[in-house]
Design a protein around this motif. Sequence first.
Motif, PDB file in Angstrom:
ATOM      1  N   ALA A   8     -30.300  72.567 -72.105  1.00 23.80           N
ATOM      2  CA  ALA A   8     -29.563  71.673 -71.231  1.00 23.80           C
ATOM      3  C   ALA A   8     -28.310  71.133 -71.913  1.00 23.80           C
ATOM      4  O   ALA A   8     -27.291  70.906 -71.270  1.00 23.80           O
ATOM      5  CB  ALA A   8     -30.471  70.518 -70.796  1.00 23.80           C
ATOM      6  N   ARG A   9     -28.414  70.941 -73.253  1.00 24.53           N
ATOM      7  CA  ARG A   9     -27.241  70.446 -73.986  1.00 24.53           C
ATOM      8  C   ARG A   9     -26.184  71.521 -74.140  1.00 24.53           C
ATOM      9  O   ARG A   9     -25.028  71.247 -74.430  1.00 24.53           O
ATOM     10  CB  ARG A   9     -27.665  69.977 -75.381  1.00 24.53           C
ATOM     11  CG  ARG A   9     -28.158  68.553 -75.450  1.00 24.53           C
ATOM     12  CD  ARG A   9     -28.143  68.065 -76.882  1.00 24.53           C
ATOM     13  NE  ARG A   9     -28.910  68.932 -77.759  1.00 24.53           N
ATOM     14  CZ  ARG A   9     -30.200  68.750 -78.037  1.00 24.53           C
ATOM     15  NH1 ARG A   9     -30.858  67.758 -77.501  1.00 24.53           N
ATOM     16  NH2 ARG A   9     -30.831  69.567 -78.855  1.00 24.53           N
ATOM     17  N   GLY A  10     -26.623  72.790 -73.979  1.00 24.86           N
ATOM     18  CA  GLY A  10     -25.691  73.883 -74.188  1.00 24.86           C
ATOM     19  C   GLY A  10     -25.611  74.321 -75.644  1.00 24.86           C
ATOM     20  O   GLY A  10     -24.612  74.903 -76.069  1.00 24.86           O
ATOM     21  N   ARG A  66     -23.222  87.147 -71.568  1.00 22.88           N
ATOM     22  CA  ARG A  66     -23.491  85.816 -71.035  1.00 22.88           C
ATOM     23  C   ARG A  66     -24.975  85.818 -70.687  1.00 22.88           C
ATOM     24  O   ARG A  66     -25.419  86.620 -69.858  1.00 22.88           O
ATOM     25  CB  ARG A  66     -22.628  85.574 -69.798  1.00 22.88           C
ATOM     26  CG  ARG A  66     -22.631  84.144 -69.373  1.00 22.88           C
ATOM     27  CD  ARG A  66     -21.309  83.675 -68.775  1.00 22.88           C
ATOM     28  NE  ARG A  66     -21.442  82.269 -68.456  1.00 22.88           N
ATOM     29  CZ  ARG A  66     -21.535  81.808 -67.200  1.00 22.88           C
ATOM     30  NH1 ARG A  66     -21.420  82.611 -66.186  1.00 22.88           N
ATOM     31  NH2 ARG A  66     -21.712  80.514 -67.000  1.00 22.88           N
ATOM     32  N   ASP A 101     -27.137  79.890 -68.797  1.00 19.81           N
ATOM     33  CA  ASP A 101     -25.847  79.860 -68.090  1.00 19.81           C
ATOM     34  C   ASP A 101     -25.906  80.396 -66.660  1.00 19.81           C
ATOM     35  O   ASP A 101     -25.592  79.693 -65.689  1.00 19.81           O
ATOM     36  CB  ASP A 101     -24.811  80.667 -68.887  1.00 19.81           C
ATOM     37  CG  ASP A 101     -24.545  80.055 -70.238  1.00 19.81           C
ATOM     38  OD1 ASP A 101     -25.365  79.195 -70.644  1.00 19.81           O
ATOM     39  OD2 ASP A 101     -23.556  80.411 -70.882  1.00 19.81           O
ATOM     40  N   THR A 115     -28.294  78.564 -64.251  1.00 15.04           N
ATOM     41  CA  THR A 115     -27.735  77.309 -63.744  1.00 15.04           C
ATOM     42  C   THR A 115     -26.699  77.574 -62.654  1.00 15.04           C
ATOM     43  O   THR A 115     -26.713  76.939 -61.594  1.00 15.04           O
ATOM     44  CB  THR A 115     -27.064  76.524 -64.887  1.00 15.04           C
ATOM     45  OG1 THR A 115     -27.836  76.690 -66.051  1.00 15.04           O
ATOM     46  CG2 THR A 115     -26.921  75.085 -64.532  1.00 15.04           C
ATOM     47  N   ASP A 116     -25.819  78.546 -62.923  1.00  7.46           N
ATOM     48  CA  ASP A 116     -24.809  78.892 -61.915  1.00  7.46           C
ATOM     49  C   ASP A 116     -25.465  79.232 -60.588  1.00  7.46           C
ATOM     50  O   ASP A 116     -25.043  78.772 -59.523  1.00  7.46           O
ATOM     51  CB  ASP A 116     -24.008  80.117 -62.379  1.00  7.46           C
ATOM     52  CG  ASP A 116     -22.956  79.733 -63.402  1.00  7.46           C
ATOM     53  OD1 ASP A 116     -22.885  78.539 -63.733  1.00  7.46           O
ATOM     54  OD2 ASP A 116     -22.226  80.640 -63.855  1.00  7.46           O
ATOM     55  N   VAL A 149     -26.967  76.161 -58.842  1.00  3.68           N
ATOM     56  CA  VAL A 149     -25.923  75.306 -58.277  1.00  3.68           C
ATOM     57  C   VAL A 149     -25.348  75.951 -57.019  1.00  3.68           C
ATOM     58  O   VAL A 149     -25.166  75.309 -55.981  1.00  3.68           O
ATOM     59  CB  VAL A 149     -24.811  75.063 -59.316  1.00  3.68           C
ATOM     60  CG1 VAL A 149     -23.617  74.380 -58.661  1.00  3.68           C
ATOM     61  CG2 VAL A 149     -25.340  74.232 -60.465  1.00  3.68           C
ATOM     62  N   GLY A 203     -27.852  75.721 -54.248  1.00 10.03           N
ATOM     63  CA  GLY A 203     -27.898  74.335 -53.804  1.00 10.03           C
ATOM     64  C   GLY A 203     -26.746  74.042 -52.859  1.00 10.03           C
ATOM     65  O   GLY A 203     -26.918  73.431 -51.802  1.00 10.03           O
TER      66      GLY A 203
END
Lengths: 267, 560
Positions: free
Chosen positions: B44-46, B285, B290, B293-294, B297, B300
Amino acid sequence: MNNMMNKITVGIVVLLLTASIFVLFVARDEPARLPAEEANFAGRSVENGALIFEANCVGCHGVQGKGIPGVAPSINSPEFFTTRLQEVGYVGSLRSFIEGTVNAGRPVGSGEYSAKMATWGQEYGGPLRPDQIHDVASFILNWEATAVAGESTAAQPTPTPLASDASPIEIGTAVYTAQGCAGCHGEPGGAGLVGPNLGGIATRAGSTVPGLSAEEYIQQSIVQPNAYVVPECPNGPCAPNLMPATYGQTLAPAELDGLVQYLLTLE
Amino acid sequence: MGVINNVTQEIRKEGLFQWMLRQLDVLITRLTTGLNWNDLRSMARGDEPRRPNPRLTVHSESFFFHIKPSYYHQSVTKIGHTFRLGLLSTYFFLIELVTGIFLMIYYAPTPERAYGDMLNIISGVPFGQFVRDIHRLGAEAMVIVVFLHMVRTYLTGSYKKPRQFTWLTGVILLLATLFLSFSGYLLPWDQLAYWAVTIGGSMIDKAPPPVLGKTAQLILLGAPAIGAAGLLRFYLLHVLFVPLIVIFVFFIHYYKVVRVGISLPSLQEEIGQDTAKRVPADKRRYYLPDVFTDEMVFLGLITFILLALIIFGVYPGAPLEHHANPNKTPLHTEAPWYFLWIQGLLKLGDPTIMGVIVPTIVFGLLAIIPYIDFNPSRKAKDRPVAIALWMFSMAVLVVLTWMGTPYFMVESPPAEEVVQIMLPEEKDGPVRQTDWELLTVGEWDTTQDNSAASFDVQQLMVLFNDLIHEEHEKVVERHEAKVNDLRSIRNPTPEEQEELAKLLATDPGLPNGSGKMIIENWQEGLKKVTMRVFWTPEGDSEQTFEKTFYIHDDSNYDGQ
């Protein structure tokens, strides 16, 4: 990669928004929406039923369901909504009584109303689907309030006005439909149901009773149906007292004249 | 006893709280198939993953993640490359599955029950109409998304070697999507459903040779016309058979996508090369976190839009017309919009050729595109023919779709058309939109003073009058165009001369047209509205068209 946290937050917030807040919007409106839709469909059912009634039932029960003496009883009367079920000893609801009767018809004519009612339901070989029978019952039941209260405003509509310069024949055509003549005599040129079909009446009327012209004979047959009873009806010999003898009182002179003029065109 | 002793010893050593935390972490690791709490936080922090990378374990251990590649080429994860339309199609399929099961609970596929069940879903089931709207809008969106997905694949040349078969399975999925949408059309058993499917059913009937067409139609409908048997079959196709095909073909399709990778933007590859699978380490990637999450989103956002369209009424809602009535053909029968192009074709000629053979050829050609396109380049500048063909096809599709609507080549009698606009069979229209109380009882005439009526009724009469004149002019215009066409023929045949003479002898449209609207009290809460249109052609007597409606105070056709 530092914006990852932001992305996740945004994503989750969007998801939460969509999944919960929006649905809460709907949930808030549901309690009001459901009864409104129910009323909507009940209203539509009455609308549909009115069209079906107009197309199939007015012939015998009259445009406003007031019945036609000797042919079919009133289904727009206080008695129909209050005492009718007790009279016949029916223990179900009035709706099921109506639906059952429309569905299966009245295969046996009784006393006052000698005419038989056809089986209207598809289940019994008739033309109407179950939903249509439900609709026509909704329409009939919608008379209850005015019939029981004895109100006449809504129960007696302004008759569909004819063009002001309507000819007697046009008036007569309308009377033939509105009085439900077709309920027994059928559409002119078709087949009679209870009484003889009137197609070609103009040709035979002049020679049926010696001494009466075609016009006089037709007028007499409407006002005094028992003066001369023709021998042959669709279901065997014609019986006297079958046709109501009340048209002399109920029809306005212009209507009676129009009806005679109209029948005289049926050659 | 040994186990308990061990646990007790551990707890003594670490303390109860620490021990519970550690057990929780074990649980999390098991649920995520390899990621512990700190791994999740670092994701989550990346942060960069620790070595060995636990995020890759997830792809080998979890079923749902093993069908996803563990990394992509960074060029293909940009939204502008694929627009994630494939993911979106799958997502809509899942939405349809879930909402569909909800609707199935309240629905029985028989002509006696289906329509009543629809009424119940709308008026008796909490969230019923809402779920129906999602199901319907999702279905239409799925058709659009699948279509756009194919357009994207075509324009980037991604169907070329080694992805020919992926394209072919994609065409099957397109057909399945169209058929899923179409078969769902029949289920409400309303007029819309019945007549749209009647058109579709009659097209199958026309498949050559006749014995094949008749047999196919009989198998699909179970009878020469749509009835109880056809409804049941469409239902089973809709809820069981076609979804199974979609799931089956989807996995083949998606396996191919993962196996050969998503094609890179054509400018990054040499002609004839396919480098999607050879991703240099610095261009990778990773799916976790990554791309994952894309995707979330993105979905959503799409869910947000879908629900917003429904809740804020942008989408008018899934329609429900009157009960299916085989004896009453609507004035205009229209196929669902994604089949309007076929309806347009049907207006052009023989139904066997236009309704069966041409669409079959179209879909056949679509399926074999990768096998007949020998151009090795995927770059747009090397594919002028392919791009031009696409533009041409799109233009034809748009024109045919327009031709499928009632605006093209459908000439209903103008008086009927006027009444249909004032008081349509389905939907509300101006008269029903008027407040029931304000429908003033009386006989209103467009040629008379109607000031005794309510303002609303006066407005209706003005509209009525305008419509009569508009329709009249439309018909006269068409008539004149026809006359001019025939006149411009140099050597007309006797038939053409005859037709011209006939046209010249008629007085078209609604000459001297006027209208009457008669409103009567019929029952409590029920008014009878009679619409009459009068017109007098030259040298003829007055003509009338009349239609009767009943309007109940409570009925509401808004948004239907």
